[in-house]
Design a protein around this motif. Structure first.
Motif, PDB file in Angstrom:
ATOM      1  N   PHE A 252       0.826  -1.205   0.000  1.00  0.00           N
ATOM      2  CA  PHE A 252       0.000   0.000   0.000  1.00  0.00           C
ATOM      3  C   PHE A 252       0.858   1.253   0.000  1.00  0.00           C
ATOM      4  O   PHE A 252       2.063   1.222   0.249  1.00  0.00           O
ATOM      5  CB  PHE A 252      -0.948  -0.028   1.205  1.00  0.00           C
ATOM      6  N   LEU A 253       0.203   2.378  -0.280  1.00  0.00           N
ATOM      7  CA  LEU A 253       0.868   3.682  -0.207  1.00  0.00           C
ATOM      8  C   LEU A 253       1.386   3.914   1.203  1.00  0.00           C
ATOM      9  O   LEU A 253       0.798   3.446   2.182  1.00  0.00           O
ATOM     10  CB  LEU A 253      -0.139   4.781  -0.567  1.00  0.00           C
ATOM     11  N   THR A 254       2.463   4.666   1.322  1.00  0.00           N
ATOM     12  CA  THR A 254       2.994   4.987   2.648  1.00  0.00           C
ATOM     13  C   THR A 254       2.020   5.927   3.367  1.00  0.00           C
ATOM     14  O   THR A 254       1.324   6.724   2.714  1.00  0.00           O
ATOM     15  CB  THR A 254       4.357   5.693   2.526  1.00  0.00           C
ATOM     16  N   PRO A 255       1.957   5.876   4.695  1.00  0.00           N
ATOM     17  CA  PRO A 255       1.073   6.805   5.424  1.00  0.00           C
ATOM     18  C   PRO A 255       1.290   8.271   5.046  1.00  0.00           C
ATOM     19  O   PRO A 255       0.295   8.994   4.828  1.00  0.00           O
ATOM     20  CB  PRO A 255       1.387   6.510   6.893  1.00  0.00           C
ATOM     21  N   PRO A 256       2.542   8.764   4.928  1.00  0.00           N
ATOM     22  CA  PRO A 256       2.695  10.164   4.508  1.00  0.00           C
ATOM     23  C   PRO A 256       2.066  10.457   3.138  1.00  0.00           C
ATOM     24  O   PRO A 256       1.471  11.512   2.935  1.00  0.00           O
ATOM     25  CB  PRO A 256       4.217  10.366   4.462  1.00  0.00           C
ATOM     26  N   ASP A 257       2.175   9.510   2.191  1.00  0.00           N
ATOM     27  CA  ASP A 257       1.572   9.729   0.871  1.00  0.00           C
ATOM     28  C   ASP A 257       0.049   9.658   0.924  1.00  0.00           C
ATOM     29  O   ASP A 257      -0.638  10.327   0.138  1.00  0.00           O
ATOM     30  CB  ASP A 257       2.124   8.722  -0.150  1.00  0.00           C
ATOM     31  N   LEU A 258      -0.486   8.827   1.828  1.00  0.00           N
ATOM     32  CA  LEU A 258      -1.947   8.776   1.984  1.00  0.00           C
ATOM     33  C   LEU A 258      -2.484  10.119   2.490  1.00  0.00           C
ATOM     34  O   LEU A 258      -3.553  10.555   2.103  1.00  0.00           O
ATOM     35  CB  LEU A 258      -2.346   7.653   2.956  1.00  0.00           C
ATOM     36  N   LEU A 261      -1.455  12.838  -0.644  1.00  0.00           N
ATOM     37  CA  LEU A 261      -2.077  12.705  -1.965  1.00  0.00           C
ATOM     38  C   LEU A 261      -3.512  12.213  -1.920  1.00  0.00           C
ATOM     39  O   LEU A 261      -4.272  12.421  -2.864  1.00  0.00           O
ATOM     40  CB  LEU A 261      -1.249  11.734  -2.819  1.00  0.00           C
ATOM     41  N   TYR A 262      -3.890  11.517  -0.859  1.00  0.00           N
ATOM     42  CA  TYR A 262      -5.204  10.863  -0.833  1.00  0.00           C
ATOM     43  C   TYR A 262      -6.152  11.587   0.105  1.00  0.00           C
ATOM     44  O   TYR A 262      -7.290  11.153   0.305  1.00  0.00           O
ATOM     45  CB  TYR A 262      -5.026   9.396  -0.405  1.00  0.00           C
ATOM     46  N   GLY A 263      -5.654  12.655   0.727  1.00  0.00           N
ATOM     47  CA  GLY A 263      -6.516  13.485   1.562  1.00  0.00           C
ATOM     48  C   GLY A 263      -6.947  12.830   2.862  1.00  0.00           C
ATOM     49  O   GLY A 263      -7.950  13.212   3.448  1.00  0.00           O
ATOM     50  N   GLN A 264      -6.188  11.838   3.329  1.00  0.00           N
ATOM     51  CA  GLN A 264      -6.586  11.171   4.566  1.00  0.00           C
ATOM     52  C   GLN A 264      -5.977  11.875   5.774  1.00  0.00           C
ATOM     53  O   GLN A 264      -4.921  12.504   5.680  1.00  0.00           O
ATOM     54  CB  GLN A 264      -6.142   9.703   4.533  1.00  0.00           C
TER      55      GLN A 264
END
Ligand SMILES: [Zn+2]
Ligand SMILES: [Zn+2]
Length: 401
Positions: A252-258, A261-264
């Motif tokens: 999965f995407l790394t937490p920083p990228d989530l 980039l993913y608005g989480q």
């Protein structure tokens, strides 16, 4: 437009041994160029003891043009073809392979999130109109309760699409519109769910979102391909995927990228990225433990902004052969070698007929007409008259009454 994704191969793979570079030697100005590292679908016969595996979807539930949601097509040297998941948007990639729909009748579902079966709609109805001559066969896990299982899902899928089926049944044979479901116990470990023609498919429990999800192991010609479904790393995969020729596992995407980039929110990102799914570090640990001939990670939006972050996490714990998959990657797997290439396929693909003739449509009068006299009374005569000469000519040319 034809898609060429050569660059991505280079950045997605850090094992030089599996990438066969473009080039070769061109000896004549009228000759051909050999050894391109691309695959043109439909141009290569499979050897008897070979598996061709195609990534038809590698992304996330919000499918995007560059990456559909999960779908793998396994083609075996014995002629069998299996779809493992058919996630949202993936059928456009499958269609671009221009394989007769009759050969695409077997689907194995890892679980019932839409990013793993959302495009069953397209395979079902599209394949029906485009030449499939028999029912679809779907294998999938039972749930903890009957209403969480594959049989319930497919039964209600057909109810949801009742209008679609009823209107098609008037003009097409109903047979290819049927779906046969084989449900199996999601808790069974390494249990055989399919065994025909020298190919065996087993299932393993997975840990993801709720009870029910599984992974699959495909064995054929002494080769083992593991198709990991969504999961936190689990002991069953570690034990039974060991020594696979090709081991697919989500990463999965790394937490920083989530977050970026993913608005989480950071809390969400940590939950999704490290508990429901598999982080890059955890993926690396899985692969360095099971040591496959070749590892494949998927289930993230794979682009420049994310690729290096995922790769860096994986490489902290795993340095073996690896692909971080994008759509239209293909692997030819044999005892001798595993070759990874990218597919070049047409955006404007058409269905290709297979060897079987479609079953006859229903005889006139045997099925109630789904269009009422009231609706028919609204037909506009000038349109009928405008097309009449063309219709007459076509009838004459084709001996139609
Ligand atoms: Zn899922
Ligand atoms: Zn998923």
């Amino acid at each position: 437009m034809i898609r060429i994704r050569l660059i991505l191969i280079v950045v997605s793979t850090f094992s030089a041994s599996v990438v066969f570079a473009a080039g070769g030697v061109v000896n004549s100005p009228t000759g051909t160029a050999p050894d391109r590292y691309v695959y043109f679908p439909g141009t290569e016969a499979l050897k008897k003891d070979e598996i061709r595996l195609i990534a038809c979807g590698t992304g996330l539930p919000a499918a995007r043009r560059d990456q559909a949601a999960t779908c793998w097509l396994a083609e075996l040297g014995n002629g069998d073809k299996f779809l493992f998941d058919v996630g949202t948007g993936s059928m456009t990639n499958v269609a671009a392979l221009m394989i007769p729909y009759d050969f695409l009748d077997k689907v194995f579902l890892t679980h019932l999130h839409t990013d793993h079966w959302g495009d069953l709609t397209t395979l079902w109805a599209g394949g029906w109109t485009a030449g499939r001559t028999k029912p679809l066969r779907v294998w999938g896990p039972a749930g903890a309760t009957p209403d969480m299982g594959t049989a319930y899902a497919v039964d209600h899928f057909l109810k949801t699409f009742n209008w679609d089926a009823t209107t098609r049944n008037f003009v097409l044979s109903a047979e290819p519109g049927k779906i046969t479901v084989k449900e199996f116990d999601y808790k069974a470990v390494n249990a055989v769910v399919y065994s025909e023609n020298g190919a065996t498919i087993r299932s393993l429990p997975a840990i993801h979102a709720g009870d029910g999800p599984v992974s699959f192991i495909l064995e054929y010609a002494g080769l083992k391909v593991v198709i990991g479904g969504d999961t936190f790393p689990n002991k069953w995969y570690i034990k039974h995927a060991a020594n696979a020729d090709l081991a697919i596992h989500e990463v999965f995407l790394t937490p920083p990228d989530l977050v970026r980039l993913y608005g989480q929110s950071p809390g969400q990102a940590l939950g999704v990225g490290t508990q429901i799914h598999t982080s890059p570090q955890a993926f690396g640990k899985v692969m360095s433990t099971i040591k496959p001939r070749h590892a494949v990670g998927y289930h993230f939006f794979n682009e420049q902004a994310t690729h290096d972050d995922v790769l860096e996490g994986v490489k902290q714990l795993y340095s073996g052969p690896l692909s971080l998959a994008v759509d239209n990657m293909v692997w030819n797997i044999s005892k001798e070698k595993i070759v990874e290439r990218m597919i070049i396929s047409p955006d404007q693909a058409w269905a290709v007929n297979g060897p079987n003739k479609p079953p006859a449509p229903p005889a006139p009068g045997t099925i109630p007409d789904p269009i009422s006299d009231f609706i028919k009374s609204g037909r506009w005569q000038p349109a009928e008259e405008a097309q009449a000469p063309m219709v007459e000519k076509f009838k004459k040319d084709n001996n139609l009454k």
